[in-house]
Design a protein around this motif. Sequence first.
Motif, PDB file in Angstrom:
ATOM      1  N   LEU A  48      88.445 -67.237  20.598  1.00 14.60           N
ATOM      2  CA  LEU A  48      89.312 -67.727  21.671  1.00 14.60           C
ATOM      3  C   LEU A  48      90.751 -67.287  21.447  1.00 14.60           C
ATOM      4  N   ASP A  49      91.163 -67.363  20.190  1.00 10.07           N
ATOM      5  CA  ASP A  49      92.539 -66.993  19.870  1.00 10.07           C
ATOM      6  C   ASP A  49      92.809 -65.540  20.262  1.00 10.07           C
ATOM      7  N   MET A  50      91.800 -64.693  19.924  1.00  7.87           N
ATOM      8  CA  MET A  50      91.965 -63.273  20.246  1.00  7.87           C
ATOM      9  C   MET A  50      91.981 -63.052  21.748  1.00  7.87           C
ATOM     10  N   ILE A  51      91.059 -63.771  22.455  1.00  7.47           N
ATOM     11  CA  ILE A  51      91.001 -63.628  23.918  1.00  7.47           C
ATOM     12  C   ILE A  51      92.306 -64.074  24.549  1.00  7.47           C
ATOM     13  N   LEU A  52      92.779 -65.277  24.054  1.00  7.81           N
ATOM     14  CA  LEU A  52      94.004 -65.826  24.644  1.00  7.81           C
ATOM     15  C   LEU A  52      95.219 -64.946  24.332  1.00  7.81           C
ATOM     16  N   LYS A  53      95.123 -64.226  23.196  1.00 11.80           N
ATOM     17  CA  LYS A  53      96.226 -63.335  22.865  1.00 11.80           C
ATOM     18  C   LYS A  53      96.023 -61.975  23.520  1.00 11.80           C
ATOM     19  N   TYR A  65      90.181 -74.054  23.706  1.00 10.07           N
ATOM     20  CA  TYR A  65      90.777 -73.880  22.386  1.00 10.07           C
ATOM     21  C   TYR A  65      91.265 -75.220  21.838  1.00 10.07           C
ATOM     22  N   GLN A  66      91.951 -76.028  22.703  1.00  7.61           N
ATOM     23  CA  GLN A  66      92.488 -77.329  22.256  1.00  7.61           C
ATOM     24  C   GLN A  66      91.361 -78.288  21.853  1.00  7.61           C
ATOM     25  N   SER A  67      90.290 -78.269  22.672  1.00  8.02           N
ATOM     26  CA  SER A  67      89.159 -79.150  22.357  1.00  8.02           C
ATOM     27  C   SER A  67      88.528 -78.746  21.036  1.00  8.02           C
ATOM     28  N   ASN A  68      88.423 -77.449  20.840  1.00  3.95           N
ATOM     29  CA  ASN A  68      87.845 -76.946  19.601  1.00  3.95           C
ATOM     30  C   ASN A  68      88.699 -77.362  18.407  1.00  3.95           C
ATOM     31  N   GLN A  69      90.029 -77.289  18.616  1.00  6.64           N
ATOM     32  CA  GLN A  69      90.941 -77.666  17.531  1.00  6.64           C
ATOM     33  C   GLN A  69      90.781 -79.143  17.174  1.00  6.64           C
ATOM     34  N   LEU A  95      90.567 -71.559  29.221  1.00  7.68           N
ATOM     35  CA  LEU A  95      90.244 -71.167  27.845  1.00  7.68           C
ATOM     36  C   LEU A  95      91.205 -71.845  26.855  1.00  7.68           C
ATOM     37  N   THR A  96      92.435 -72.099  27.281  1.00 11.41           N
ATOM     38  CA  THR A  96      93.381 -72.843  26.437  1.00 11.41           C
ATOM     39  C   THR A  96      92.842 -74.257  26.187  1.00 11.41           C
TER      40      THR A  96
END
Lengths: 800, 126
Positions: A591-596, A614-618, A610-611
């Motif tokens: 996700l980090d790569m996609i979001l970046k 990412y937050q839910s995953n965190q 997707l953000t």
Amino acid sequence: MSDTSLQRVDSVLTDTSKRLLSTHQPSEVLRVLSDALSQHWSGAAVTAIAIDGVGRLEAKDDVNWPKPLRSALNYGLITPSTPGWSGLVEDGAPQWLSTDVLEQFDLTTIDARQIQFAGQVLGYVIIGLGADSGRPLPGIVDLWLAQAGAMLANFELQRRLADSTSLQESMTSGLMAVDHLGVITSANRSVLELLSGTNLVGGKLEDCFKEQEGRINFDVSPGRIATAASTGRELTFYGEVSEAGEVVRHLQLIVSPLGGSALAGSMVTIRDVTPLIEKTIEANEAVGRAQRHTRELSEMADIAELTSVFGFELEEIYNKFLGKLASLMQSPKAVLYLYQPAQQKLYFKAGLPATDFPKEIELSSSHPIARAFVTKKATTYKSDQNELVLPISVHSKVLGVVCVSGRQKVYLDHDVRLISLVTARLAVLIENARLYHDVNARRERWEAVFQFTDEGIVIFDRKGLIVGFNPASVGLTKYSPREAIGQHFSRVVRIITAEGHNLQITPIYQVLNEAKTLTKIEQLIETKNGDRIWTESSYSPIFDNAGRVTSGIVIMRNIQKDREVEEIKSDFISIVSHELRTPLSAIKGFLDMILKKDFGSLNDKQFHYLTRVYQSNQRMIDLVEDLLDVSYIESGKINLNQHPIAPEAIITDVVTELAAKGFEKQITLKVNRKQRLPLVLADDTRLRQILVNLVDNAIKYSFPKSEVVIDFKVSGDELITTVTDNGVGVSPAQVDRIFQKFGRIYNPMSIQAGGTGLGLYIVKRLVESHGGRIWVSTRGEGKGAKFSFSLPVAKQLPLI
Amino acid sequence: MAKIMLVEDDAILVEMYQAKFELEAHEVTVATNGEECLELLEGYSPDLILLDILMPKLNGFHVLKEIKKRPVLRHIPVILLTNLGEQEVDMNKELAAALGVNDYLIKSHHTPDEVVEKVVRTLANN
């Protein structure tokens, strides 16, 4: 002889006779006699001496007489032992009057004459005649002497009569003279008093006692008393005087014959022997009591002996005791009830005869046995027979009741005291027997525990030598009891370090010397065959009554399996966390790569959602992290590397790390530190974790554009760090829950703020693991919160 | 450009890290367990090794010990990359430091970006 001399003689004669008759006492008689004699013999020296009933002489003294007589007269007493007495006893001239004496007194002759009455000499008259003394008329002197004798005899008789009367009247004993026909001829006053009779004299003795019948009861009939006199022997009778049905006086009646012949009559003596009889009765009673005491003492001794004979068989004790008690109390019936607290009833235990009594008695019933038990008092009462009920108690605890009954006589205080003594013994016996059974039962239970428990039990003495070694201990150490007992504890229970070194110091010295109790210490021991087993052991001293440590006990549990399970569990947590983190890391990374935009651009919606992913995953990653922490903390496996550290650097790090987060909400982080902080005893990673949590929370719950302040205060041995925010605050209701697991669910603000709900719980447990405290204070909802925690200050090491 | 050896048993993570490093123009050689890693190192010398700990066959610490034993490999910086819990990490940190590890990263705490950054910084420091 001239007329005048005849007239004179006549007048002297009649005058003297008249004077003699009107005398009142012997000395008067003597004076009249000597006057008359000296007048008759003009110039004659005359003295008259009278002898009283006991041989004393009374003298009429007109002349100086020779010394022996003179001295006797001076004393007023001449007795047969008086010198010169012998000279007086003969009629005629006294021998002691020698010619010299006659010359000395110018006397020619001495004449002595006896005063007699009925052949008895009553006195003497001594007449000294001079040369010019005329011759007396014959017969006149004899007449006077006879008259004087009669008078003296009369006085003597009067005196004797008076003596005897006063003697009789003053006697407390009653005296009665009875003639040979049984008629009372005289009786003194005491007789009247003792017999309450009127004038008895002249009446028959038999009638006198017949009249008294009903009031005075003699041991024989009145007729028998009356005829007693005729037996010629002295006989004694007794009688009781009753008034209003009660005996008030005891009389003794002695009938004694007079003069040794039945015809002479008899003398009856009546005496009040009440005090004597009472004393005799008392003495008899005392003898009776003494005999009873002796018997009681011997019964008591028997009872005391029973104690040693019985042993602890209760039934036997009860029955024998009741038997003894019944014989002691002379009661045909005796029964024993004992109290059963569980049922609140008194139960029949033993009885004489065995079948005569109810089997149980309710405490609430009005039965005297229940009452005696409840009131704890001995009572006597009368049913169809006399009964005595007595509680049996020991150490003020009432065990039951004993009842004896059936005796004719009422039970007295003495009986109560006696039976109390016996029941006190019985109570002690029952208590001892109960204790014995109790101890036995306990010993059996303890024995069972000792034999069958899974836990190894080892008992060691004051020197550390093993004295008890149960089968489970054998299972643990592989030493047999024969091998273990008598050996030193440390040789049988070999405690070793994880590396396999023998631990020289065994905890038993702490137990024996310091009386310490050690609970649940985990020890690795090496068995006889070299295996190593983890045990959890508890050590305790055993004390005697004086509180001295006499020995010790160890209870060992084999926790080898627990340990293994624990390890598996621990591995499980590690594995689960590892296995969870791996996919979470992959999600996070991709996700980090996609979001970046590593793989190309995204439209706005794609980027936004997707953000969110990412937050839910965190959040999930954080949750796994916290859960892992909780599981470590709760399993006690948290490893704190506590050492003196300077907190400044960590605080700076945390503030720097979180400043960006604050910046987003326009929240300023401010550290209020005016001086160098002391070193604290802490694990730096954990201290960082504590601070991150608190400061992060403060930022989360602060209102935008506010300030979060970190303050410090040294208080005693502690450094207190406080994180203050200006935010939603804490309501009083939340204060108690805020440090609980998932405590935040009670705070409506918290869901928005995110987080796992475990942060403050972990912080609290971490602070406490450091030996510190954590607390929150608030001025109320919407007014911010203050979280403070303390950490121990590291002691300054002395410079060497 | 650097030659990175990635020792990782999870295929998805391998794919992820590989993608990132290649995006950043680094060469990645992958070993999926400890044994394979040591085999590959026989004929290959990377600039840096990213080493997982929990792996089948030989685990990361054994591999690390082997690497440090071999003079030709000893100088290669090693970054431990793990998903073990912090508790284990704490316990292993000392051991890792003693074995001369350069850094210690927890996968779920760091984005691939951050890992690349660490690697680049470590290489620069070396």
